[in-house]
Scaffold this motif. Structure first.
Motif, PDB file in Angstrom:
ATOM      1  N   VAL A  51       1.376  -7.096   9.108  1.00  0.00           N
ATOM      2  CA  VAL A  51       1.478  -7.726   7.791  1.00  0.00           C
ATOM      3  C   VAL A  51       1.397  -6.628   6.734  1.00  0.00           C
ATOM      4  O   VAL A  51       0.453  -5.851   6.705  1.00  0.00           O
ATOM      5  CB  VAL A  51       0.335  -8.738   7.588  1.00  0.00           C
ATOM      6  CG1 VAL A  51       0.439  -9.375   6.209  1.00  0.00           C
ATOM      7  CG2 VAL A  51       0.380  -9.791   8.675  1.00  0.00           C
ATOM      8  N   ARG A  53       0.837  -5.014   3.147  1.00  0.00           N
ATOM      9  CA  ARG A  53       0.099  -5.261   1.907  1.00  0.00           C
ATOM     10  C   ARG A  53       0.775  -4.533   0.754  1.00  0.00           C
ATOM     11  O   ARG A  53       1.491  -3.545   0.957  1.00  0.00           O
ATOM     12  CB  ARG A  53      -1.350  -4.798   2.045  1.00  0.00           C
ATOM     13  CG  ARG A  53      -2.166  -5.614   3.023  1.00  0.00           C
ATOM     14  CD  ARG A  53      -3.604  -5.148   3.024  1.00  0.00           C
ATOM     15  NE  ARG A  53      -3.725  -3.848   3.673  1.00  0.00           N
ATOM     16  CZ  ARG A  53      -4.314  -3.661   4.825  1.00  0.00           C
ATOM     17  NH1 ARG A  53      -4.837  -4.671   5.455  1.00  0.00           N
ATOM     18  NH2 ARG A  53      -4.382  -2.466   5.364  1.00  0.00           N
ATOM     19  N   PHE A  59      -2.362  -9.008   0.261  1.00  0.00           N
ATOM     20  CA  PHE A  59      -1.251  -9.579   0.994  1.00  0.00           C
ATOM     21  C   PHE A  59      -0.343 -10.328   0.028  1.00  0.00           C
ATOM     22  O   PHE A  59      -0.805 -11.082  -0.825  1.00  0.00           O
ATOM     23  CB  PHE A  59      -1.735 -10.537   2.077  1.00  0.00           C
ATOM     24  CG  PHE A  59      -2.475  -9.847   3.175  1.00  0.00           C
ATOM     25  CD1 PHE A  59      -1.808  -9.049   4.081  1.00  0.00           C
ATOM     26  CD2 PHE A  59      -3.851  -9.985   3.292  1.00  0.00           C
ATOM     27  CE1 PHE A  59      -2.484  -8.406   5.094  1.00  0.00           C
ATOM     28  CE2 PHE A  59      -4.535  -9.342   4.298  1.00  0.00           C
ATOM     29  CZ  PHE A  59      -3.856  -8.553   5.202  1.00  0.00           C
ATOM     30  N   THR A  61       2.333 -13.066  -1.498  1.00  0.00           N
ATOM     31  CA  THR A  61       2.592 -14.482  -1.285  1.00  0.00           C
ATOM     32  C   THR A  61       3.915 -14.624  -0.552  1.00  0.00           C
ATOM     33  O   THR A  61       4.931 -14.069  -0.960  1.00  0.00           O
ATOM     34  CB  THR A  61       2.666 -15.222  -2.633  1.00  0.00           C
ATOM     35  OG1 THR A  61       1.422 -15.033  -3.313  1.00  0.00           O
ATOM     36  CG2 THR A  61       2.907 -16.703  -2.424  1.00  0.00           C
ATOM     37  N   GLN A  68       4.290 -16.284   7.872  1.00  0.00           N
ATOM     38  CA  GLN A  68       2.924 -16.442   7.401  1.00  0.00           C
ATOM     39  C   GLN A  68       1.892 -16.469   8.514  1.00  0.00           C
ATOM     40  O   GLN A  68       0.701 -16.466   8.228  1.00  0.00           O
ATOM     41  CB  GLN A  68       2.800 -17.737   6.587  1.00  0.00           C
ATOM     42  CG  GLN A  68       3.538 -17.675   5.263  1.00  0.00           C
ATOM     43  CD  GLN A  68       3.279 -18.923   4.438  1.00  0.00           C
ATOM     44  OE1 GLN A  68       2.445 -19.738   4.794  1.00  0.00           O
ATOM     45  NE2 GLN A  68       3.989 -19.061   3.341  1.00  0.00           N
ATOM     46  N   HIS A  81      -2.222 -14.854   5.117  1.00  0.00           N
ATOM     47  CA  HIS A  81      -1.820 -14.970   3.716  1.00  0.00           C
ATOM     48  C   HIS A  81      -2.551 -16.082   2.981  1.00  0.00           C
ATOM     49  O   HIS A  81      -2.204 -16.414   1.859  1.00  0.00           O
ATOM     50  CB  HIS A  81      -0.310 -15.207   3.622  1.00  0.00           C
ATOM     51  CG  HIS A  81       0.493 -14.136   4.300  1.00  0.00           C
ATOM     52  ND1 HIS A  81       0.586 -12.851   3.818  1.00  0.00           N
ATOM     53  CD2 HIS A  81       1.220 -14.162   5.449  1.00  0.00           C
ATOM     54  CE1 HIS A  81       1.349 -12.134   4.630  1.00  0.00           C
ATOM     55  NE2 HIS A  81       1.735 -12.906   5.624  1.00  0.00           N
ATOM     56  N   ALA A  84      -3.873 -15.144  -0.378  1.00  0.00           N
ATOM     57  CA  ALA A  84      -2.835 -14.998  -1.403  1.00  0.00           C
ATOM     58  C   ALA A  84      -2.398 -16.357  -1.936  1.00  0.00           C
ATOM     59  O   ALA A  84      -2.091 -16.507  -3.118  1.00  0.00           O
ATOM     60  CB  ALA A  84      -1.637 -14.240  -0.832  1.00  0.00           C
TER      61      ALA A  84
END
Length: 300
Positions: A51, A53, A59, A61, A68, A81, A84
């Motif tokens: 994931v 950043r 993180f 959206t 996700q 997420h 976020a």
């Protein structure tokens, strides 16, 4: 505030002695935890793609639901997420999950680059079995909260008051404080101010005037949230605690008392639900933060 002296026990854990109880605890997170630092070599199954950043370490959206989640075989679909989207991070609830399940979940999050993974209601014995996944993990014995893959915390903002009727409520209070700190909310603890001695509550009322939201923890007949809600302007969230004899029935008496409060506007979460209380208070706190000039969302 006394500085704890760390010492290594026979099992190799670095332990910090329990701090003495205090009424006012302004620190961002409780300091009583121990971390495991024994070397361990193991191979873990590769997880989903890392994931990514943003430059601030947050993180982004996501709009595609397929991007996700982090799948951990047929055990879990992790939600990195969530913070976020909702402002509050996913917390892994340990009961009902085997130690192997938790080990695989934490390893998958580690491989995906996720930090500050919160695990709630984790027994100390199981934490000791899980520490090889992350030698720097922290454990809070009173609340049974664990933080794996710890990293720099966000700057805490606002003001959430955590008010407990008695010292038996401190385990849930610590759970709230750890969760709020990792979400970015500042907490201040006011312990042991229950109705058996109301003068203790009046002593702290001036300090409560700056709170944006007050979490009020009480067991037994749980009268404190009603009393407090009649004295302050901030929202009061009642947290029923499973403390008390016989008829208190594991917190049901406290829950019913709070739900039947005579003071209008008392909000109530489930029995011993520190995580739910923290999530609600954090969102209210951040609404106040967005209205502060220069913080975004308000008039400059």
């Amino acid at each position: 505030k006394r500085a704890g002296v760390q010492r290594r026990s026979r099992d190799g854990l670095i332990r910090t002695p329990r701090a003495s109880a205090v009424l006012h605890c302004p620190g961002p997170v409780p300091s009583v935890y121990y971390s495991a630092r024994r070397p361990y070599a193991a191979s873990f199954r590769p997880s989903a793609s890392p994931v990514q950043r943003d430059t601030d370490g947050n993180f982004p959206t996501m709009t595609s639901t397929s991007d996700q989640t982090i799948h951990v075989e047929n055990i879990a679909r992790l939600d990195p997420h969530r913070a976020a989207r909702t402002g509050f991070p996913e917390v892994i609830y340990a009961p009902g999950k085997s130690t192997d399940d938790l080990r695989d979940i934490i390893a998958a999050l580690r491989d995906a680059g996720v930090v500050n993974v919160l695990v709630s209601r984790l027994e100390a014995e199981r934490f000791d079995l899980l520490h090889p996944v992350d030698a720097d993990a922290r454990y809070y014995p009173r609340s049974r909260m664990a933080v794996f893959l710890p990293s720099t915390l966000p700057e805490t903002r606002g003001d959430i008051a955590v008010v407990t009727a008695g010292s038996s409520d401190l385990a849930v209070a610590e759970e709230i404080e750890v969760a709020c700190a990792h979400a970015g909310s500042r907490t201040t603890r006011f312990a042991d101010v229950g109705v058996a001695g109301l003068h203790r509550l009046t002593d702290i009322l001036p300090a409560l005037s700056s709170a944006r939201v007050i979490l009020c923890l009480a067991g037994m007949e749980a009268a404190l949230p009603s009393v407090l809600a009649g004295l302050v302007s901030a929202p009061v969230i009642g947290v029923p605690i499973s403390a008390g004899y016989g008829v208190n029935a594991g917190g049901w008496n406290a829950l019913h008392s709070m739900l039947g409060s005579c003071a209008p506007g008392v909000l109530v979460v489930n029995i011993d639900n520190g995580i739910g209380a923290a999530a609600a208070a954090h969102r209210i706190n951040m609404l106040g933060e967005s209205s502060v000039p220069g913080k975004g969302g308000g008039d400059e």
